[in-house]
Write a protein that holds these residues in place. Structure first.
Motif, PDB file in Angstrom:
ATOM      1  N   PHE A   1       0.833  -1.203   0.000  1.00  0.00           N
ATOM      2  CA  PHE A   1       0.000   0.000   0.000  1.00  0.00           C
ATOM      3  C   PHE A   1       0.868   1.254   0.000  1.00  0.00           C
ATOM      4  O   PHE A   1       1.888   1.327   0.678  1.00  0.00           O
ATOM      5  CB  PHE A   1      -0.888  -0.015   1.250  1.00  0.00           C
ATOM      6  N   ALA A   2       0.456   2.264  -0.785  1.00  0.00           N
ATOM      7  CA  ALA A   2       1.126   3.566  -0.852  1.00  0.00           C
ATOM      8  C   ALA A   2       2.643   3.422  -1.004  1.00  0.00           C
ATOM      9  O   ALA A   2       3.413   3.868  -0.156  1.00  0.00           O
ATOM     10  CB  ALA A   2       0.798   4.391   0.392  1.00  0.00           C
ATOM     11  N   PRO A   3       3.088   2.837  -2.110  1.00  0.00           N
ATOM     12  CA  PRO A   3       4.524   2.554  -2.259  1.00  0.00           C
ATOM     13  C   PRO A   3       5.399   3.796  -2.265  1.00  0.00           C
ATOM     14  O   PRO A   3       6.571   3.746  -1.854  1.00  0.00           O
ATOM     15  CB  PRO A   3       4.594   1.834  -3.616  1.00  0.00           C
ATOM     16  N   HIS A   4       4.866   4.931  -2.689  1.00  0.00           N
ATOM     17  CA  HIS A   4       5.638   6.155  -2.861  1.00  0.00           C
ATOM     18  C   HIS A   4       5.686   7.021  -1.613  1.00  0.00           C
ATOM     19  O   HIS A   4       6.475   7.964  -1.536  1.00  0.00           O
ATOM     20  CB  HIS A   4       4.990   6.986  -3.968  1.00  0.00           C
ATOM     21  N   ALA A   5       4.824   6.742  -0.646  1.00  0.00           N
ATOM     22  CA  ALA A   5       4.633   7.641   0.497  1.00  0.00           C
ATOM     23  C   ALA A   5       5.632   7.347   1.618  1.00  0.00           C
ATOM     24  O   ALA A   5       6.173   6.242   1.712  1.00  0.00           O
ATOM     25  CB  ALA A   5       3.201   7.520   1.018  1.00  0.00           C
TER      26      ALA A   5
ATOM     27  N   GLY B   1       2.860   5.611   6.905  1.00  0.00           N
ATOM     28  CA  GLY B   1       2.179   4.390   6.499  1.00  0.00           C
ATOM     29  C   GLY B   1       2.476   3.912   5.097  1.00  0.00           C
ATOM     30  O   GLY B   1       1.895   2.922   4.653  1.00  0.00           O
ATOM     31  N   GLY B   2       3.385   4.584   4.378  1.00  0.00           N
ATOM     32  CA  GLY B   2       3.741   4.163   3.034  1.00  0.00           C
ATOM     33  C   GLY B   2       4.952   3.247   3.025  1.00  0.00           C
ATOM     34  O   GLY B   2       5.460   2.849   4.075  1.00  0.00           O
ATOM     35  N   GLN B   3       5.415   2.925   1.808  1.00  0.00           N
ATOM     36  CA  GLN B   3       6.567   2.038   1.668  1.00  0.00           C
ATOM     37  C   GLN B   3       7.884   2.801   1.555  1.00  0.00           C
ATOM     38  O   GLN B   3       8.957   2.203   1.593  1.00  0.00           O
ATOM     39  CB  GLN B   3       6.386   1.145   0.432  1.00  0.00           C
TER      40      GLN B   3
END
Length: 417
Positions: free
Chosen positions: A52-56, A61-63
């Motif tokens: 989930f949210a790979p760029h964040a 909570g992103g990657q």
């Protein structure tokens, strides 16, 4: 063999598996939308799968992927039309997350970035306006904000405000006057300013809905009205008067991530065409053995690979030289938006009658990607800017001592005479 770092390759493989095993089976029929309950379940599954949210940013909570590694992951997400929405890397939220991370205050990140990354909130970006306001020419911006004690009063009219129907807040681009440095609130030059506006603020009104050929971005593309909308000083994103500079920081990566997602969809179209040509016969031969089919498949591969290369180069450059990367993103956007359309169009042609029917999703894919040649600045506008930059760079090179090729041509002509 992959040249990606092992942790990025691992995420790519897990994203690939998740899209194929979980997302594709849940895809709605062409022309229909995914229900919110289904989307919530898929997003929960994406979080459990760690994709989930790979760029964040990880802290929200992103990657936490670096920009230069977004493309392989976004392409895997884009293999399904609903993949980017499920993984929370769809426009306009993805671009707004990136900008909030870059220039937001800590309080703004807590209030806006955290719920955006988690999927608890959605957002929109208020830039485009009715004619003669801002569109392909952002300098035509007409929505304005006047400075008042403790904040700003916004008045104006936006259109094509993608995602506005579902948004909790809008990042609104407004025209602001010069502020006197001796004033209590301090000085700032005249120009554009970005303001964070909660959609439930009095005076914010969603207007006429605009029905478009694309359906992938939830929340529509409606008109948005600001009628004496007050926002506090804490709503300023970055510094007053520097909105156009920040817009480039957002729009360069944002138009590039559109390329990444659509390239993933083009790869899906190519796979559909390959499966068709590998299993169908025509005139006594397998379809993939016919020269005309081979030509179309070869052109598809060429469009896919050149698009992938320019996207990768631009993403790497954006990390080291934002200005140069933003300029190159115009090349990537104009090329990729046209290349992915060609790939899907050829794939549809290879699938014949099924291609234009709802037995396959290719016709709906064409509707989705066609709009991209207009969104994020029309391709004609980008080509105009690309040509101007090329001409200016060549003039500077000649002024710095590079050979003037017109003179060289004249020399050759004289020698031949």
């Amino acid at each position: 063999m992959s040249t990606l770092p092992s942790e990025v390759e691992d995420l790519r493989i897990r994203t690939r598996d998740f899209i194929r095993s979980t997302v594709i089976p849940a895809e709605p029929l062409p022309g229909e939308r995914l229900g919110e309950d289904s989307l919530d379940r898929l997003r929960a599954a994406a979080k459990s799968a760690g994709v989930f949210a790979p760029h964040a940013p990880k802290e929200y909570g992103g990657q936490g992927l670096a920009l230069r590694f977004w493309s392989p992951i976004f392409q895997e997400a884009g293999y399904s039309l609903i993949g980017p929405t499920v993984l929370n890397c769809q426009a306009p939220d993805e671009g707004n997350m990136h900008m909030l991370e870059l220039i937001g205050t800590e309080d703004q990140k807590k209030q806006y970035l955290r719920p955006l990354v988690s999927g608890a909130a959605r957002s929109c970006f208020g830039m485009t306006e009715p004619h003669p306001g801002a569109g392909s020419d952002p300098a035509a911006l007409q929505t304005s904000a006047a400075k008042v004690h403790g904040g700003w009063i916004i008045n104006g009219h936006k259109r094509f405000t993608s995602g506005a129907n579902n948004a909790a807040f809008c990042i609104a681009m407004v025209r602001t006057p010069a502020l006197d440095a001796s004033a209590p609130e301090g000085g700032a030059p005249a120009g554009a300013t970005m303001l964070l506006v909660d959609m439930d603020t009095p005076g914010v009104r969603i207007g006429e809905q605009i029905s478009t050929m694309d359906r992938a971005i939830g929340g529509g593309h409606p008109h948005l009205h600001f009628e004496d909308v007050f926002v506090p000083d804490s709503a300023v994103l970055g510094t007053p008067g520097k909105g156009f500079r920040y817009a480039q920081a957002r729009l360069g990566p944002a138009r590039l991530t559109h390329c990444m997602r659509w390239l993933g969809l083009a790869r899906r179209a190519m796979d559909i065409a390959l499966d068709r040509t590998n299993t169908r016969e025509m005139f006594g031969s397998a379809l993939h053995e016919l020269g005309i089919a081979q030509d179309m498949l070869a052109l598809n591969v060429m469009d896919l690979e050149t698009s992938d290369a320019i996207i990768t180069k631009t993403a790497t450059l954006l990390e080291s030289n934002a200005k140069a990367g933003s300029a190159l993103s115009s090349v990537a956007k104009a090329h990729t938006s046209e290349a992915v359309y060609r790939v899907i169009d050829r794939s549809l042609q290879l699938c014949g009658g099924d291609g234009v029917s709802d037995r396959l999703p290719l016709a709906s894919y064409l509707n989705e990607v066609r709009a991209f040649r207009i969104y994020d600045g029309s391709n004609e506008t980008h080509k105009w800017a690309i040509a101007r930059r090329a001409s200016a760079e060549r003039r500077r090179a000649v002024e710095d001592g590079a050979p003037f090729q017109a003179d060289v041509a004249q020399t050759y002509s004289s020698a031949e005479a």
